[in-house]
Design a protein around this motif. Sequence first.
Motif, short mmCIF file in Angstrom:
data_model
loop_
_atom_site.label_atom_id
_atom_site.label_comp_id
_atom_site.label_asym_id
_atom_site.label_seq_id
_atom_site.Cartn_x
_atom_site.Cartn_y
_atom_site.Cartn_z
N MET A 63 70.61 37.73 79.49
CA MET A 63 71.04 39.04 79.00
C MET A 63 69.80 39.86 78.70
O MET A 63 68.78 39.33 78.30
N ALA A 64 69.89 41.16 78.93
CA ALA A 64 68.78 42.06 78.60
C ALA A 64 69.36 43.28 77.91
O ALA A 64 70.55 43.31 77.56
N ARG B 211 77.06 31.75 62.92
CA ARG B 211 78.08 32.64 63.45
C ARG B 211 78.86 31.95 64.56
O ARG B 211 78.38 31.00 65.17
N ILE B 212 80.05 32.46 64.81
CA ILE B 212 80.82 32.08 65.98
C ILE B 212 81.04 33.36 66.78
O ILE B 212 81.55 34.35 66.26
N GLY B 213 80.61 33.34 68.04
CA GLY B 213 80.79 34.51 68.89
C GLY B 213 82.10 34.42 69.65
O GLY B 213 83.06 33.80 69.20
N MET B 214 82.12 35.00 70.85
CA MET B 214 83.32 34.96 71.66
C MET B 214 83.33 33.78 72.62
O MET B 214 84.28 33.60 73.39
N GLY B 215 82.29 32.97 72.59
CA GLY B 215 82.26 31.77 73.42
C GLY B 215 81.41 31.86 74.67
O GLY B 215 81.22 30.88 75.37
N GLY B 216 80.85 33.05 74.95
CA GLY B 216 80.04 33.21 76.16
C GLY B 216 78.63 32.68 76.01
O GLY B 216 77.97 32.33 76.99
N GLY B 217 78.12 32.65 74.78
CA GLY B 217 76.78 32.12 74.54
C GLY B 217 75.65 33.03 74.96
O GLY B 217 74.49 32.60 75.00
N PHE B 218 75.94 34.30 75.24
CA PHE B 218 74.90 35.20 75.74
C PHE B 218 73.77 35.43 74.73
O PHE B 218 72.59 35.40 75.08
N TYR B 219 74.12 35.64 73.47
CA TYR B 219 73.09 35.91 72.45
C TYR B 219 72.27 34.65 72.16
O TYR B 219 71.06 34.72 71.97
N ASP B 220 72.93 33.50 72.11
CA ASP B 220 72.20 32.26 71.85
C ASP B 220 71.19 31.97 72.96
O ASP B 220 70.07 31.53 72.69
N ARG B 221 71.56 32.24 74.20
CA ARG B 221 70.63 32.01 75.31
C ARG B 221 69.53 33.06 75.34
O ARG B 221 68.36 32.76 75.58
N ALA B 222 69.91 34.31 75.10
CA ALA B 222 68.92 35.40 75.16
C ALA B 222 67.86 35.29 74.07
O ALA B 222 66.72 35.72 74.24
N PHE B 223 68.25 34.68 72.92
CA PHE B 223 67.31 34.58 71.80
C PHE B 223 66.95 33.14 71.47
O PHE B 223 66.57 32.81 70.34
N ALA B 224 67.03 32.29 72.48
CA ALA B 224 66.66 30.88 72.29
C ALA B 224 65.22 30.75 71.83
O ALA B 224 64.87 29.81 71.12
N PHE B 225 64.37 31.70 72.19
CA PHE B 225 62.96 31.64 71.78
C PHE B 225 62.82 31.69 70.26
O PHE B 225 61.86 31.18 69.70
N LYS B 226 63.79 32.28 69.58
CA LYS B 226 63.76 32.33 68.11
C LYS B 226 63.96 30.93 67.52
O LYS B 226 63.39 30.61 66.48
N ARG B 227 64.75 30.14 68.19
CA ARG B 227 65.01 28.78 67.72
C ARG B 227 63.88 27.84 68.13
O ARG B 227 63.50 26.94 67.39
N GLN B 228 63.35 28.05 69.32
CA GLN B 228 62.32 27.16 69.86
C GLN B 228 60.98 27.35 69.18
O GLN B 228 60.17 26.44 69.11
N GLN B 229 60.74 28.55 68.67
CA GLN B 229 59.48 28.83 68.00
C GLN B 229 59.78 29.15 66.54
O GLN B 229 60.18 30.25 66.19
N HIS B 230 59.59 28.17 65.69
CA HIS B 230 59.98 28.29 64.28
C HIS B 230 59.40 29.53 63.62
O HIS B 230 60.08 30.25 62.88
N LYS B 231 58.15 29.85 63.88
CA LYS B 231 57.52 31.00 63.25
C LYS B 231 58.18 32.30 63.66
O LYS B 231 58.16 33.28 62.93
N ALA B 232 58.79 32.31 64.87
CA ALA B 232 59.43 33.53 65.36
C ALA B 232 60.65 33.90 64.55
O ALA B 232 61.11 35.03 64.59
#
Length: 206
Positions: free
Chosen positions: A91-92, A141-162
């Motif tokens: 997603m962009a 949160r629970i979204g609508m099930g598409g996972g678009f935000y979780d995938r688009a912002f995975a870098f926030k989870r992968q990089q703790h400081k982010a």
Amino acid sequence: MNPLTPASDPKSLRKWCREQRRSLSHSQQIQHAKQATSRLLKSAWLQRPKKIAVFLSQDGELGTNPLIQALWHSQHRVYLPVLKTLRGRPMAFAEYLPKSKMFKNHLKMLEPHIKQQHHLHGKQLDLIIVPLTCFDEQGHRIGMGGGFYDRAFAFKRQQHKAMMSRPKLVGWAHECQKVSFISSASWDVPLDALISEQQIYHFKTH
């Protein structure tokens, strides 16, 4: 079944929360949107012009139109999520202006009609207003099930400081969408904050 118990599964919680927000009257919807918008505009996050991603509310979601109008008026740059974008991006975001030409994507959601090379990655934005069906006081949160935000912002989870840097992920919901507990999966990206008509929640770093 009490939908607010920890035993509730995401599908049941999603259904219950959507019913709660749909049950709000038109006047309540308008009032909640105005109150939430006022809270965000007064926050420290928006004291100088920012690049802010929003979404076009539907299905009883906390309204975003008053927010969008206020952001334009305050000289912030507004962006909307786009699903058909450069390869490798789940997603962009495309800039949204009063004069933007719009089209419906495959999910029947409106997007600005802008060339893909002008789409922004989430890292290039300051604040993301995130849609959801349910939230808890831990920032899940629970979204609508598409996972678009979780995938688009995975870098926030992968990089703790982010988690403490750009962009801030801010949920946008009616207070009635709050539940006692949401079980998070390893791929879920928690919110930094959430705004409802009643308050701003600030979540601890996960």
